[in-house]
Write a protein that holds these residues in place. Structure first.
Motif, PDB file in Angstrom:
ATOM      1  N   ARG A  14       0.831  -1.214   0.000  1.00 33.05           N
ATOM      2  CA  ARG A  14       0.000   0.000   0.000  1.00 33.05           C
ATOM      3  C   ARG A  14       0.859   1.254   0.000  1.00 33.05           C
ATOM      4  O   ARG A  14       0.559   2.223  -0.691  1.00 33.05           O
ATOM      5  CB  ARG A  14      -0.935  -0.011   1.204  1.00 33.05           C
ATOM      6  N   LEU A  41       2.266   1.744  -3.451  1.00 29.32           N
ATOM      7  CA  LEU A  41       1.217   2.208  -4.351  1.00 29.32           C
ATOM      8  C   LEU A  41       0.914   3.683  -4.111  1.00 29.32           C
ATOM      9  O   LEU A  41       0.782   4.466  -5.060  1.00 29.32           O
ATOM     10  CB  LEU A  41      -0.048   1.370  -4.169  1.00 29.32           C
ATOM     11  N   GLU A  42       0.825   4.067  -2.849  1.00 24.66           N
ATOM     12  CA  GLU A  42       0.557   5.465  -2.517  1.00 24.66           C
ATOM     13  C   GLU A  42       1.677   6.363  -3.023  1.00 24.66           C
ATOM     14  O   GLU A  42       1.435   7.421  -3.605  1.00 24.66           O
ATOM     15  CB  GLU A  42       0.401   5.613  -1.006  1.00 24.66           C
ATOM     16  N   SER A  65       1.488   6.667  -6.787  1.00 24.23           N
ATOM     17  CA  SER A  65       0.369   7.524  -7.176  1.00 24.23           C
ATOM     18  C   SER A  65       0.740   8.990  -7.004  1.00 24.23           C
ATOM     19  O   SER A  65       0.390   9.826  -7.838  1.00 24.23           O
ATOM     20  CB  SER A  65      -0.867   7.199  -6.338  1.00 24.23           C
ATOM     21  N   LYS A  66       1.451   9.312  -5.922  1.00 22.82           N
ATOM     22  CA  LYS A  66       1.875  10.695  -5.692  1.00 22.82           C
ATOM     23  C   LYS A  66       2.853  11.146  -6.763  1.00 22.82           C
ATOM     24  O   LYS A  66       2.765  12.256  -7.276  1.00 22.82           O
ATOM     25  CB  LYS A  66       2.518  10.821  -4.312  1.00 22.82           C
ATOM     26  N   LYS A 124       3.154  10.008  -9.817  1.00 27.85           N
ATOM     27  CA  LYS A 124       2.452  10.157 -11.086  1.00 27.85           C
ATOM     28  C   LYS A 124       1.608  11.434 -11.096  1.00 27.85           C
ATOM     29  O   LYS A 124       1.549  12.137 -12.086  1.00 27.85           O
ATOM     30  CB  LYS A 124       1.571   8.939 -11.351  1.00 27.85           C
ATOM     31  N   ALA A 125       0.967  11.750  -9.977  1.00 23.92           N
ATOM     32  CA  ALA A 125       0.141  12.951  -9.878  1.00 23.92           C
ATOM     33  C   ALA A 125       0.990  14.215  -9.989  1.00 23.92           C
ATOM     34  O   ALA A 125       0.535  15.231 -10.513  1.00 23.92           O
ATOM     35  CB  ALA A 125      -0.636  12.947  -8.571  1.00 23.92           C
ATOM     36  N   SER A 170       7.040  11.200 -12.966  1.00 23.58           N
ATOM     37  CA  SER A 170       7.241   9.805 -13.341  1.00 23.58           C
ATOM     38  C   SER A 170       8.429   9.681 -14.279  1.00 23.58           C
ATOM     39  O   SER A 170       8.611  10.470 -15.191  1.00 23.58           O
ATOM     40  CB  SER A 170       5.985   9.258 -14.009  1.00 23.58           C
TER      41      SER A 170
END
Length: 64
Positions: free
Chosen positions: A41, A44-45, A48-49, A51-52, A56
């Protein structure tokens, strides 16, 4: 050492005739470390951060 620990480490006897352990029969599997749900998790978090934020590493810059 409990049963779960023995399974995870490959210390269970795999073959009753030879007495070999799973980690000896399948050394490539014994070297793999499982991750906890919390570890997955967190990864993944973090992904995600990244990519946001547009940071990346898989973004490509077009060549001129």
């Amino acid at each position: 050492m409990g049963l779960a620990e023995a399974q995870a480490s490959g210390d269970l006897i795999a073959d009753g005739e030879t007495g070999m352990r799973f980690k000896d029969l399948y050394p490539w599997q014994a070297s793999v470390q499982a991750k906890s749900r919390d570890d997955v998790r967190a990864e993944l978090e973090n992904a995600s951060k990244v990519k946001a934020n547009g940071s990346s590493s898989d973004q490509h810059v077009a060549s001129p």
